[in-house]
Motif scaffolding. Structure first.
Motif, PDB file in Angstrom:
ATOM      1  N   GLN A 117       0.838  -1.204   0.000  1.00 40.66           N
ATOM      2  CA  GLN A 117       0.000   0.000   0.000  1.00 40.66           C
ATOM      3  C   GLN A 117       0.873   1.255   0.000  1.00 40.66           C
ATOM      4  O   GLN A 117       1.957   1.267   0.583  1.00 40.66           O
ATOM      5  CB  GLN A 117      -0.911   0.009   1.241  1.00 40.66           C
ATOM      6  N   ARG A 163      -0.483  14.136  -1.416  1.00 42.56           N
ATOM      7  CA  ARG A 163      -1.169  15.334  -0.923  1.00 42.56           C
ATOM      8  C   ARG A 163      -0.359  16.574  -1.295  1.00 42.56           C
ATOM      9  O   ARG A 163      -0.904  17.580  -1.737  1.00 42.56           O
ATOM     10  CB  ARG A 163      -1.341  15.246   0.598  1.00 42.56           C
ATOM     11  N   PHE A 221      -5.872  10.243  -1.663  1.00 41.48           N
ATOM     12  CA  PHE A 221      -6.118   8.800  -1.761  1.00 41.48           C
ATOM     13  C   PHE A 221      -6.435   8.405  -3.210  1.00 41.48           C
ATOM     14  O   PHE A 221      -5.889   7.434  -3.739  1.00 41.48           O
ATOM     15  CB  PHE A 221      -7.277   8.395  -0.848  1.00 41.48           C
ATOM     16  N   LYS A 247      -3.264   8.732  -5.362  1.00 41.97           N
ATOM     17  CA  LYS A 247      -2.286   7.641  -5.179  1.00 41.97           C
ATOM     18  C   LYS A 247      -2.803   6.334  -5.781  1.00 41.97           C
ATOM     19  O   LYS A 247      -2.033   5.554  -6.335  1.00 41.97           O
ATOM     20  CB  LYS A 247      -1.904   7.480  -3.700  1.00 41.97           C
ATOM     21  N   PHE A 298      -5.886   0.071   6.595  1.00 40.02           N
ATOM     22  CA  PHE A 298      -4.645   0.330   5.855  1.00 40.02           C
ATOM     23  C   PHE A 298      -4.292  -0.808   4.894  1.00 40.02           C
ATOM     24  O   PHE A 298      -4.179  -0.586   3.694  1.00 40.02           O
ATOM     25  CB  PHE A 298      -3.468   0.599   6.808  1.00 40.02           C
ATOM     26  N   ASN A 299      -4.146  -2.015   5.412  1.00 41.94           N
ATOM     27  CA  ASN A 299      -3.651  -3.103   4.561  1.00 41.94           C
ATOM     28  C   ASN A 299      -4.621  -3.503   3.453  1.00 41.94           C
ATOM     29  O   ASN A 299      -4.197  -3.807   2.340  1.00 41.94           O
ATOM     30  CB  ASN A 299      -3.302  -4.326   5.400  1.00 41.94           C
ATOM     31  N   ASP A 300      -5.912  -3.512   3.749  1.00 40.53           N
ATOM     32  CA  ASP A 300      -6.875  -3.949   2.733  1.00 40.53           C
ATOM     33  C   ASP A 300      -7.423  -2.787   1.904  1.00 40.53           C
ATOM     34  O   ASP A 300      -7.510  -2.888   0.680  1.00 40.53           O
ATOM     35  CB  ASP A 300      -8.051  -4.692   3.390  1.00 40.53           C
ATOM     36  N   LEU A 301      -7.790  -1.702   2.578  1.00 42.17           N
ATOM     37  CA  LEU A 301      -8.414  -0.593   1.844  1.00 42.17           C
ATOM     38  C   LEU A 301      -7.405   0.478   1.426  1.00 42.17           C
ATOM     39  O   LEU A 301      -7.684   1.282   0.539  1.00 42.17           O
ATOM     40  CB  LEU A 301      -9.533   0.032   2.680  1.00 42.17           C
ATOM     41  N   GLY A 302      -6.236   0.505   2.050  1.00 42.54           N
ATOM     42  CA  GLY A 302      -5.160   1.395   1.607  1.00 42.54           C
ATOM     43  C   GLY A 302      -5.204   2.810   2.166  1.00 42.54           C
ATOM     44  O   GLY A 302      -4.503   3.681   1.656  1.00 42.54           O
ATOM     45  N   LEU A 303      -5.985   3.045   3.201  1.00 37.61           N
ATOM     46  CA  LEU A 303      -6.026   4.394   3.799  1.00 37.61           C
ATOM     47  C   LEU A 303      -4.951   4.511   4.872  1.00 37.61           C
ATOM     48  O   LEU A 303      -4.834   3.635   5.722  1.00 37.61           O
ATOM     49  CB  LEU A 303      -7.385   4.667   4.459  1.00 37.61           C
ATOM     50  N   ASP A 304      -4.160   5.587   4.833  1.00 38.39           N
ATOM     51  CA  ASP A 304      -3.201   5.800   5.920  1.00 38.39           C
ATOM     52  C   ASP A 304      -3.743   6.886   6.855  1.00 38.39           C
ATOM     53  O   ASP A 304      -4.898   7.313   6.725  1.00 38.39           O
ATOM     54  CB  ASP A 304      -1.807   6.122   5.371  1.00 38.39           C
ATOM     55  N   ASP A 329      -5.239   9.896   5.137  1.00 38.16           N
ATOM     56  CA  ASP A 329      -6.532   9.587   4.514  1.00 38.16           C
ATOM     57  C   ASP A 329      -7.621   9.467   5.573  1.00 38.16           C
ATOM     58  O   ASP A 329      -8.783   9.790   5.318  1.00 38.16           O
ATOM     59  CB  ASP A 329      -6.454   8.270   3.723  1.00 38.16           C
TER      60      ASP A 329
END
Lengths: 251, 96
Positions: free
Chosen positions: A170, A177, A228, A231, B32-38, B41
């Motif tokens: 990921q 940003r 998001f 990216k 984070f790992n599955d949907l990719g939001l940090d 985000d």
């Protein structure tokens, strides 16, 4: 020890030895110019150090490791010279060296530890590389805006850490940003073939590494509502390029 | 406003704001790992959810503990229980 392991050990000894010799040779040639650089004004000095880093990287990737490792660089947009943000996948610890193939003035966003290395860290600090672990978001944005104005590009590995395999982890959003806020061009780039060069135990085998620079993408042109989405789209472009290169079965 | 309404409202933010496919939004997916939001985000997500539900969100320990999509559902179910006025506004369609 198996034949493959023995072969890897021999190749590693050869490559590390060769890199050491080339590094010593490079240092001997550059020591006087580098000492002279210290007397230049800060901005000029930083630019010079960045040039030395790129020159060193190119010496290693196109000279020291040849012919056991062959590095091929493909530029999909050779006429495009605008400074921007280069987004790379991150498979191996050799990636920071391989970005020298771009041949443009650049800095890298790195994790804390490369900045602390006795030799390389000094040059990275002189070239004002960004330590992602210590730099606040606002300071990083200001620094990147200044660099882009000076014609210096920024290289980022948004996965944060190397995958060590063909999988792309990921992406973190920070650099996207910043790109969105500055409307800076993003160059989707990939490095393919070095997932085991070196492997996670820092051992080499022989092989071909391919580096590809894609067409620049302007954040406003792809109507990304936020970092998001930006990216995700850039990651998809990189994944497509990687799949194309790997499907050519040249690796 | 029941749990299903809340799940729908939360999912709509993921779909509209983050362009994530609806079929990817299962409760056991990690943020984070599955949907990719940090973490950055997550700030955008919370701003979106705050607007959606019309409830001001303060940085709390519970938000920091969110790991899975289900944690977000649970968080808002609890929050809506604590803010019946917001639930009524949302039901009447006057929420954002």
């Amino acid at each position: 020890m198996s034949i493959v392991q023995r072969q890897k050990a021999l190749i590693s000894i050869w490559l590390y030895g060769s890199m050491l010799l080339w590094t010593v040779g490079f240092c001997l040639i550059m020591v006087i110019p580098c000492l002279m650089m210290l007397f230049f004004p800060a901005q000029r000095r930083e630019a010079m150090f960045r040039r030395v880093i790129v020159l060193y990287g190119r010496t290693i990737i196109f000279g020291a490791v040849w012919p056991l490792l062959r590095v091929k660089y493909e530029d999909r947009a050779p006429t495009e010279k605008t400074p921007g943000i280069y987004i790379f996948n991150h498979r191996s610890s050799s990636d920071p060296f391989l970005v020298a193939a771009l041949g443009v003035p650049l800095i890298q966003i790195v994790n804390g530890w490369p900045m602390k290395l006795p030799f390389f860290g000094y040059f990275a600090r002189q070239g004002r590389y960004i330590d992602a672990t210590k730099t606040e978001y606002e300071a990083a944005r200001k620094h990147i805006r200044g660099l882009l104005k000076e014609g210096v590009s920024v290289v980022a590995f948004p996965e944060g850490t190397r995958s060590g395999n063909r999988k792309m982890n990921q992406f973190h959003s920070g650099i996207f940003r910043i790109a969105l806020e500055l409307n800076a061009p993003i160059y989707p780039c990939c490095i393919v073939g070095n997932e085991e060069l070196p492997d996670l135990n820092f051992r080499f085998r022989s092989g071909v590494i391919r580096i590809c620079r894609g067409h620049p993408v302007m954040p406003t042109n792809i109507a990304a509502a936020n970092a998001f989405v930006l990216k995700t789209r850039i990651k998809a472009l990189i994944a497509t390029e990687i799949a194309e290169i790997e499907s050519e079965k040249k690796l | 406003m029941d749990r299903n309404d809340i799940i729908k409202a939360v999912n709509s933010i993921f779909i509209d704001q983050f362009e994530i496919e609806e079929m990817e939004l299962s409760p056991d997916k990690t943020i984070f790992n599955d949907l990719g939001l940090d973490s950055l985000d997550m700030v955008d997500l919370m701003v979106g959810l705050q607007r959606k539900f019309g409830i001001p969100l303060r940085q709390s320990e519970e938000i920091r503990k969110i790991e899975k999509l289900n944690d977000i559902y649970d968080f808002f179910v609890k929050l809506i229980d604590e803010h019946p006025d917001a639930a009524a506004r949302f039901k009447n369609g006057t929420g954002n």
